[in-house]
Design a protein around this motif. Structure first.
Motif, PDB file in Angstrom:
ATOM      1  N   SER B 165       0.822  -1.207   0.000  1.00  0.00           N
ATOM      2  CA  SER B 165       0.000   0.000   0.000  1.00  0.00           C
ATOM      3  C   SER B 165       0.859   1.261   0.000  1.00  0.00           C
ATOM      4  O   SER B 165       1.865   1.357   0.700  1.00  0.00           O
ATOM      5  CB  SER B 165      -0.893  -0.034   1.232  1.00  0.00           C
ATOM      6  OG  SER B 165      -1.337   1.240   1.561  1.00  0.00           O
ATOM      7  N   LYS B 166       0.461   2.253  -0.807  1.00  0.00           N
ATOM      8  CA  LYS B 166       1.150   3.556  -0.857  1.00  0.00           C
ATOM      9  C   LYS B 166       0.092   4.636  -1.015  1.00  0.00           C
ATOM     10  O   LYS B 166      -0.621   4.650  -2.004  1.00  0.00           O
ATOM     11  CB  LYS B 166       2.095   3.595  -2.065  1.00  0.00           C
ATOM     12  CG  LYS B 166       3.536   3.378  -1.704  1.00  0.00           C
ATOM     13  CD  LYS B 166       4.443   3.838  -2.801  1.00  0.00           C
ATOM     14  CE  LYS B 166       5.860   3.778  -2.314  1.00  0.00           C
ATOM     15  NZ  LYS B 166       6.725   2.904  -2.994  1.00  0.00           N
ATOM     16  N   ASN B 168      -0.899   8.868  -0.518  1.00  0.00           N
ATOM     17  CA  ASN B 168      -0.394  10.222  -0.343  1.00  0.00           C
ATOM     18  C   ASN B 168      -0.922  10.813   0.961  1.00  0.00           C
ATOM     19  O   ASN B 168      -2.108  10.781   1.222  1.00  0.00           O
ATOM     20  CB  ASN B 168      -0.848  11.049  -1.544  1.00  0.00           C
ATOM     21  CG  ASN B 168      -0.397  12.468  -1.467  1.00  0.00           C
ATOM     22  OD1 ASN B 168      -1.057  13.282  -0.846  1.00  0.00           O
ATOM     23  ND2 ASN B 168       0.731  12.756  -2.053  1.00  0.00           N
ATOM     24  N   SER B 179       4.639   9.735   1.424  1.00  0.00           N
ATOM     25  CA  SER B 179       3.758   8.612   1.115  1.00  0.00           C
ATOM     26  C   SER B 179       3.665   7.681   2.318  1.00  0.00           C
ATOM     27  O   SER B 179       4.644   7.438   3.019  1.00  0.00           O
ATOM     28  CB  SER B 179       4.223   7.863  -0.126  1.00  0.00           C
ATOM     29  OG  SER B 179       5.422   7.222   0.120  1.00  0.00           O
ATOM     30  N   GLU B 181       3.298   4.255   4.122  1.00  0.00           N
ATOM     31  CA  GLU B 181       3.621   2.863   3.865  1.00  0.00           C
ATOM     32  C   GLU B 181       3.535   2.084   5.158  1.00  0.00           C
ATOM     33  O   GLU B 181       3.256   2.651   6.208  1.00  0.00           O
ATOM     34  CB  GLU B 181       5.036   2.746   3.270  1.00  0.00           C
ATOM     35  CG  GLU B 181       5.117   3.256   1.854  1.00  0.00           C
ATOM     36  CD  GLU B 181       6.549   3.456   1.414  1.00  0.00           C
ATOM     37  OE1 GLU B 181       7.435   2.856   2.038  1.00  0.00           O
ATOM     38  OE2 GLU B 181       6.756   4.217   0.462  1.00  0.00           O
TER      39      GLU B 181
END
Lengths: 168, 273
Positions: B165-166, B168, B179, B181
């Motif tokens: 998962s990434k 903003n 980002s 994580e």
């Protein structure tokens, strides 16, 4: 030679469902889960058709994978332990296995514990290696393997003792 | 030719093992690359149905906590409405930006994982409710994840507790973004990386979504800064964030659809052939 009897199919379905609905949600101390569904592979009758056995193990792993969204990690580790099972059986039970008329209910407890432990440890190591898929996290892999293996071994022994119908 | 056939017959177990191991290895590798795990997922008819039935039973044990969470949310929304009656400007800006560009649906989580390093959730809404890939999923407290696979009646959510998962995210007080994580260790701590070392990070600061992707609106809460340190390169911070959401106890979620996302994607990815 019908090694795939009605009993095995029931065991297959029940173990997959129990794994998906109960054992995947235990999360002991945060993230330790047992995987006792591999009892199907551990307790599969010994004098079997080997190709069918490996295929059944693959299907077992694949079903657990679908339920827990894990790609193919359970399938890979299940076919591996199904493939190496005869060697481990020979190592753990020795002469009893060579005579080809072995039943798990009549074996000694110590031998059975060794047999369970070896296969469970191998299964969990392959599974966590493929799940984390990053060799720099080897400590995390070994740690998860150790804790989950202990949990699974205890549960497997308990379940197999509880549901064994020993003839006296 | 005879010898080849003999070889196959003699080694049929090993060959079958290699074939099946290869298949499962391929499935594993495929599941590790983003947006490709199409075949093996729990958002299908059979597993979705079983999870739906089982969660219908287990939900009863959780009703009290879920009611408390709902009352808490109602409380907050009500106090917003009452306190906005004299100074109308603030609340109206918010509600316009929501009702204009985002559509919100509710859903129930029928399967929740948080123990492995790649966690997914399954929800009981699917294509027949208009759910598609890349819709955001939040609760009243904060974000949960992004929808990555749908079937007719069910959808699978890529949780923020997934190493793939990434998302903003940014500081609430300033516009420096990074980002979001996860390192796969604790289910209540996630990491915000690539945030500039000139950003005014302090312990206890709130982190919210950044609005630089077309999935989440700007300003959805994520968590507070637990601690932070400089990256090895020395240019960016790695910030440990304590989540507002208790990811181990989720039941009702909201699905956010960005009605402009097609237009934004069209602008950002012009025809590249």
């Amino acid at each position: 030679m019908t090694s795939l009897n009605f009993n095995s199919i029931i065991r297959f379905v029940v173990l997959v469902l129990v794994q998906a609905l109960l054992f995947n949600n235990i999360n002991f101390l945060g993230n330790i889960n047992p995987y006792p569904y591999i009892l199907f592979i551990l307790l599969f009758p010994v004098n079997n058709n080997r190709s069918l056995f490996i295929f059944m193990s693959f299907m077992l792993g694949l079903f657990v994978d679908i339920f827990s969204d894990s790609g193919g990690v359970h399938a890979a580790s299940c076919v591996t332990i199904a493939f190496i099972r005869p060697a481990v059986l020979k190592f753990a039970f020795g002469m009893v296995y060579e005579h080809q008329n072995m039943k798990f209910n009549n074996t000694e407890f110590g031998n059975r514990l060794i047999y369970f432990s070896i296969l469970i440890a191998i299964h969990h190591f392959i599974m966590f290696t493929m799940e984390i898929f990053n060799i720099s996290n080897i400590i995390l892999i070994l740690q998860k393997t150790l804790f989950s293996s202990i949990f699974t071994i205890i549960l497997c022994v308990l379940i197999s003792v509880l549901f064994s119908n020993k003839q006296r | 030719m005879q010898q080849i056939i003999n070889f196959v017959i003699r080694n049929k177990t090993s060959l079958l093992f290699l074939l099946l191991f290869g298949i499962s290895l391929a499935l594993t590798i495929q599941s590790h690359s983003y947006h490709k795990s199409k075949f093996i997922n729990s958002a299908n008819f059979i597993t979705g149905g079983i999870y739906d039935k089982a969660s219908g039973v287990s939900n009863y044990f959780d009703l009290k906590t879920q009611n408390d969470i709902l009352i808490e949310e109602n409380n907050r929304l009500r106090s917003q409405v009452f306190n906005a009656s004299d100074s109308t400007s603030k609340i109206i800006i918010d509600s316009i930006s929501y009702s204009g560009r985002y559509k919100i649906q509710s859903a129930r989580i029928i399967n929740n994982n948080y123990a492995s390093s790649k966690n997914y959730l399954t929800i009981n809404r699917g294509e027949k409710n208009g759910i598609k890939e890349d819709f955001g999923v939040i609760t009243s407290k904060g974000i949960v994840g992004i929808i990555d696979n749908t079937s007719n009646g069910y959808a699978r959510v890529l949780s923020i507790l997934n190493t793939k998962s990434k998302i903003n995210a940014q500081l609430k007080t300033s516009d420096q973004f990074g980002s979001l994580e996860w390192d796969g260790k604790s289910s209540s701590i996630v990491q915000l990386t690539d945030i500039s070392k000139f950003a005014p990070v302090r312990e206890g600061d709130t982190i919210v979504t950044g609005g630089k992707s077309s999935i989440f609106p700007k300003g959805i809460p994520i968590g507070v800064v637990d601690n932070f340190e400089l990256d090895i390169s020395g240019d960016t911070y790695i910030v440990n964030i304590k989540l507002f959401n208790d990811m181990t106890n989720l039941s009702h979620v909201y699905i956010i659809e960005n009605l402009d996302s097609d237009e934004i994607k069209l602008l950002e990815n012009p025809v590249d052939d």
